[in-house]
Design a protein around this motif. Structure first.
Motif, PDB file in Angstrom:
ATOM      1  N   THR A 183     -19.858 -26.802 -60.903  1.00 54.90           N
ATOM      2  CA  THR A 183     -19.197 -27.868 -61.944  1.00 54.90           C
ATOM      3  C   THR A 183     -19.564 -29.228 -61.503  1.00 54.90           C
ATOM      4  O   THR A 183     -19.362 -30.145 -62.350  1.00 54.90           O
ATOM      5  N   ALA A 184     -19.172 -29.531 -60.216  1.00 56.52           N
ATOM      6  CA  ALA A 184     -19.610 -30.809 -59.763  1.00 56.52           C
ATOM      7  C   ALA A 184     -20.767 -31.366 -60.202  1.00 56.52           C
ATOM      8  O   ALA A 184     -21.022 -32.706 -60.456  1.00 56.52           O
ATOM      9  N   LEU A 185     -21.871 -30.853 -60.064  1.00 59.63           N
ATOM     10  CA  LEU A 185     -23.080 -31.174 -60.408  1.00 59.63           C
ATOM     11  C   LEU A 185     -23.180 -31.256 -61.908  1.00 59.63           C
ATOM     12  O   LEU A 185     -23.974 -32.354 -62.349  1.00 59.63           O
ATOM     13  N   ARG A 186     -22.601 -30.347 -62.569  1.00 60.75           N
ATOM     14  CA  ARG A 186     -22.552 -30.757 -64.337  1.00 60.75           C
ATOM     15  C   ARG A 186     -21.802 -31.893 -64.637  1.00 60.75           C
ATOM     16  O   ARG A 186     -22.240 -32.483 -65.322  1.00 60.75           O
ATOM     17  N   GLU A 222     -24.631 -39.003 -65.897  1.00 64.19           N
ATOM     18  CA  GLU A 222     -25.847 -39.674 -65.828  1.00 64.19           C
ATOM     19  C   GLU A 222     -27.008 -39.396 -67.064  1.00 64.19           C
ATOM     20  O   GLU A 222     -28.384 -39.229 -67.312  1.00 64.19           O
ATOM     21  N   GLY A 223     -26.236 -39.008 -68.144  1.00 64.32           N
ATOM     22  CA  GLY A 223     -27.086 -38.533 -69.376  1.00 64.32           C
ATOM     23  C   GLY A 223     -27.744 -37.362 -69.607  1.00 64.32           C
ATOM     24  O   GLY A 223     -28.736 -37.396 -70.540  1.00 64.32           O
ATOM     25  N   GLY A 224     -27.426 -36.483 -68.664  1.00 62.80           N
ATOM     26  CA  GLY A 224     -27.857 -35.130 -69.002  1.00 62.80           C
ATOM     27  C   GLY A 224     -29.084 -34.910 -67.984  1.00 62.80           C
ATOM     28  O   GLY A 224     -29.613 -33.772 -67.770  1.00 62.80           O
ATOM     29  N   ARG A 225     -29.473 -36.005 -67.238  1.00 57.15           N
ATOM     30  CA  ARG A 225     -30.455 -35.492 -66.186  1.00 57.15           C
ATOM     31  C   ARG A 225     -30.062 -34.204 -65.091  1.00 57.15           C
ATOM     32  O   ARG A 225     -28.933 -34.612 -64.683  1.00 57.15           O
ATOM     33  N   LYS A 226     -30.828 -33.307 -64.918  1.00 58.41           N
ATOM     34  CA  LYS A 226     -30.422 -32.321 -64.212  1.00 58.41           C
ATOM     35  C   LYS A 226     -30.332 -32.603 -62.637  1.00 58.41           C
ATOM     36  O   LYS A 226     -31.460 -33.179 -62.344  1.00 58.41           O
ATOM     37  N   ALA A 227     -29.394 -32.081 -61.935  1.00 57.43           N
ATOM     38  CA  ALA A 227     -29.198 -32.471 -60.510  1.00 57.43           C
ATOM     39  C   ALA A 227     -29.790 -31.058 -59.859  1.00 57.43           C
ATOM     40  O   ALA A 227     -29.087 -29.999 -60.235  1.00 57.43           O
TER      41      ALA A 227
END
Length: 673
Positions: A196-199, A205-210
């Motif tokens: 959830t923190a990564l989401r 950040e505009g949807g850039r995947k972590a």
């Protein structure tokens, strides 16, 4: 000089071929083979399998004891052990000298065990000092805000690595530790909170995947994979989650590095984890690091399986790394003198370059005294001058990939046998070689800058690793318990600290005892990470924080997608739960809650393990709920008289209030007993 690197598969095949050729070529090998053939040990085996047995029985390997009773054994049983050996031989990494496989493991083990038996001091002649490159961060200061802002902008370029090889057996939990609920208000597991923190970072950040890399073990891999699949990767895309499985190594039963067979099954070797330093080896061999670099990632953050509080400090630590140009930055906390926690030190050998690294607590005092110091004592701050390592590491990706390429990904090993007596010739139980991820600085060139970031005025370290009985004993001694009870209490305390730093009015924390374990007692607060991945982002959601207050004993749960939630005024004395779906824009303009709330009570027997390991359970007496299950724009305003609280008692008034609320754009609050 290090040998040129070969592809992993080619190295594995070459190592196996060399082992077979060595075992089958003249001299000692011929005599070993003849003896084993005469004894019937090789009966029923292929030529290749026989060569593997001869190699294990050779003087180089010293494992002939494994084949006692093999003359009467079924070939299929023999093959089970040989398959296990071949798999471990293929997966043990190459060292700086080019040796690899179990021959290298045995060679390393004999050297380290001999040094241990001789009680040699690995730091003999070293001097120790506090590292020069470091930052002592205090939440709320201008420097902290600047570092957090700098690091917050770097989150989109960061790779996150979760070290999750542990089971919950020592806690009394029959499962993987990341499947444990971090707290009982929402029941969110450690893995769920991390995802959830990564989401939340992605949304910011505009949807850039972590990217999330998870190092599992032979015990936890399948269970971790199943947990992710069951919960749809907690909203992450499967393509952004990478599972790397760590292999076990043989357990060692003597100073000669003798492998140990299972008492229940003599055709299975006892194995143990090789330590969390394997995460570096696995990352190097996975091919992920070049891919991350090609995506423009700049840093890698390593974090532990049961310390969710680290995410509060990671943005600022990233900012410190960037500002100071650190190749590695250890997140740290103030450390009490003598505390059983590693310390970040600068070590200077009698000759050569110094090194900034973690020193284990059981070595630090003797090291300080050996150089004429007073030992592990506090300074004027009341704490040790050496920061306490919490094994949350921030590394710069470029130097990291280069260092692993030079070392082959291998980390320095150590051994820690528990001796049966003062002769140091026998063990109480089998041991093994280990490596630690915090020893990565040993792989860096002397020019690399290594430092630390101490976060001193907030709760950022509270792992869950101690069972209830041991936690009670630690608590009685006044020691940190690092238990499920203390971990849960610190989740709430940490959330309160974030709110307090934003200006929210809160009662001071008090000390409480829960089933014999001392904990910090604050209002119980759980806030989904989507409310804000940084403290600055949280403050933005609280435009008038002085108008928000929580009474002692209150419970606040904010769940769901809080991206577009603002909290302007709240007076809470009881329990409030707010759940928000994606697409709902919610402003809590003026809300007053007073009810019996929730409390912790004694166990009555038969509770599930996740409660039994805490020693208490949650009792929900009264709750006020705000549920926004449809997208839209909502404003919550109780008005000067708190009229919505009367809706359940006066139906006609309720209708009138409902009509007025609809006209005013407000949402009526739903209360549940």
């Amino acid at each position: 000089a290090r040998s040129p690197r070969r592809p992993a598969a080619a190295r594995s095949r070459r190592a196996s071929l060399l082992a077979m050729q060595t075992a089958g070529a003249g001299g000692e090998a011929d005599s070993v083979a003849a003896r084993l053939e005469t004894d019937g040990v090789l009966s029923g085996l292929t030529a290749e399998e026989a060569r593997l047995v001869c190699w294990l029985a050779s003087e180089e390997m010293g494992q002939a004891h494994l084949f006692a009773g093999w003359s009467a054994a079924a070939p299929d049983d023999k093959r089970r052990l040989l398959r296990q050996v071949a798999e471990m031989d293929a997966r043990y990494p190459e060292d700086a000298a080019g040796a690899r496989g179990l021959a290298a493991y045995v060679s390393h083990a004999r050297t380290l065990l001999a040094e241990s038996a001789a009680d040699l001091n690995p730091f003999d002649g070293y001097t120790v000092s506090v590292p020069r490159d470091g930052e002592r961060m205090e939440v709320g200061t201008a420097s902290f805000r600047a570092d957090e802002a700098r690091g917050g902008a770097m989150l989109k370029d960061t790779v996150f690595v979760l070290v999750a090889g542990g089971l919950g057996e020592r806690l009394g939990f029959d499962g993987i530790k990341v499947a444990l609920p971090a707290e009982t208000l929402s029941g969110a597991t450690f893995l769920e909170i991390y995802c959830t923190a990564l989401r939340a970072i992605e949304e910011r950040e505009g949807g850039r995947k972590a990217p999330l890399v998870i190092m599992t073990s032979e015990d936890t891999h399948a269970l971790t994979e199943a947990l992710l699949l069951e919960h749809g990767y907690y909203g992450l895309q499967p393509s952004q989650v990478h599972l790397l499985r760590q292999a076990n190594v043989p357990a060692l039963g003597s100073n000669a590095a003798a492998f140990v067979a299972s008492e229940e099954d003599p055709f299975t070797l006892l194995t143990k984890p090789h330590g969390h330093g394997d995460v570096h080896t696995l990352l190097h061999g996975s091919g992920l690091l070049p891919a991350f670099a090609a995506e423009g990632r700049s840093h890698v953050v390593f974090f532990q399986d049961t310390n969710v509080l680290a995410f509060k400090a990671i943005p600022a630590a990233l900012g410190v790394s960037e500002r100071l140009g650190l190749a590695m930055n250890s997140l740290a906390v103030p450390r009490a003198a003598g505390e059983a926690a590693g310390a970040i030190c600068r070590l200077q050998p009698p000759a050569g370059d110094g090194l900034v690294m973690n020193v284990e607590y059981n070595q630090l005092d003797a090291l300080l005294r050996s150089t004429g110091g007073a030992g592990d004592e506090a300074d004027g701050s009341g704490y040790s001058p050496y920061p306490g390592n919490v094994n949350t590491l921030v590394v710069a990706l470029g130097p990291y990939a280069d260092a692993l390429a030079a070392s082959g990904g291998a980390m320095p090993e150590f051994v820690n046998p528990k001796y049966a007596d003062a002769s140091r010739s026998g063990f109480k139980k089998p041991t093994r070689l280990e490596c630690m991820m915090q020893d990565y600085p040993k792989s860096l060139p002397p020019s690399a800058r290594v430092g630390f970031s101490v976060i001193s005025n907030t709760t950022a370290f509270s792992p869950v690793k101690t069972n209830l009985a041991d936690a009670r004993a630690k608590s009685a001694k006044g020691e940190p318990t690092y238990s499920a009870a203390s971990g849960e209490a610190d989740v709430y305390a940490s959330a309160c600290e974030v709110l307090a730093a934003s200006g929210v009015r809160l009662p001071p924390p008090v000390h409480a005892i829960r089933d014999g374990v001392g904990v910090v007692d604050t209002p119980r607060v759980v806030i989904d990470p989507s409310f804000g991945p940084t403290l600055a982002a949280v403050r933005d959601k609280l435009p008038t924080p002085h108008a928000v207050s929580l009474a002692q004993g209150s419970t606040l749960v904010l769940e769901g997608d809080l991206t577009r939630v603002r909290l302007e005024a709240l007076s809470l004395d009881g329990a409030l739960v707010v759940r928000v779906v994606p697409g709902a824009d919610v402003t809590i303009r003026n809300l007053r809650v007073s009810n019996k709330g929730w409390e912790f009570g004694e166990l009555t027997g038969g509770e599930p393990e996740e409660l039994a390991i805490r020693g208490y359970k949650l009792r929900k007496l009264q709750t006020r709920e705000l549920i926004f299950d449809q997208p839209g724009v909502y404003v919550v305003d109780d008005g000067p008289l708190g009229l919505p609280a009367l809706v359940n008692s006066f139906s006609l008034l309720g209708v009138a209030v409902a009509l007025a609320a609809a006209l005013a754009g407000m949402v009526l609050l739903r209360r549940s007993p």
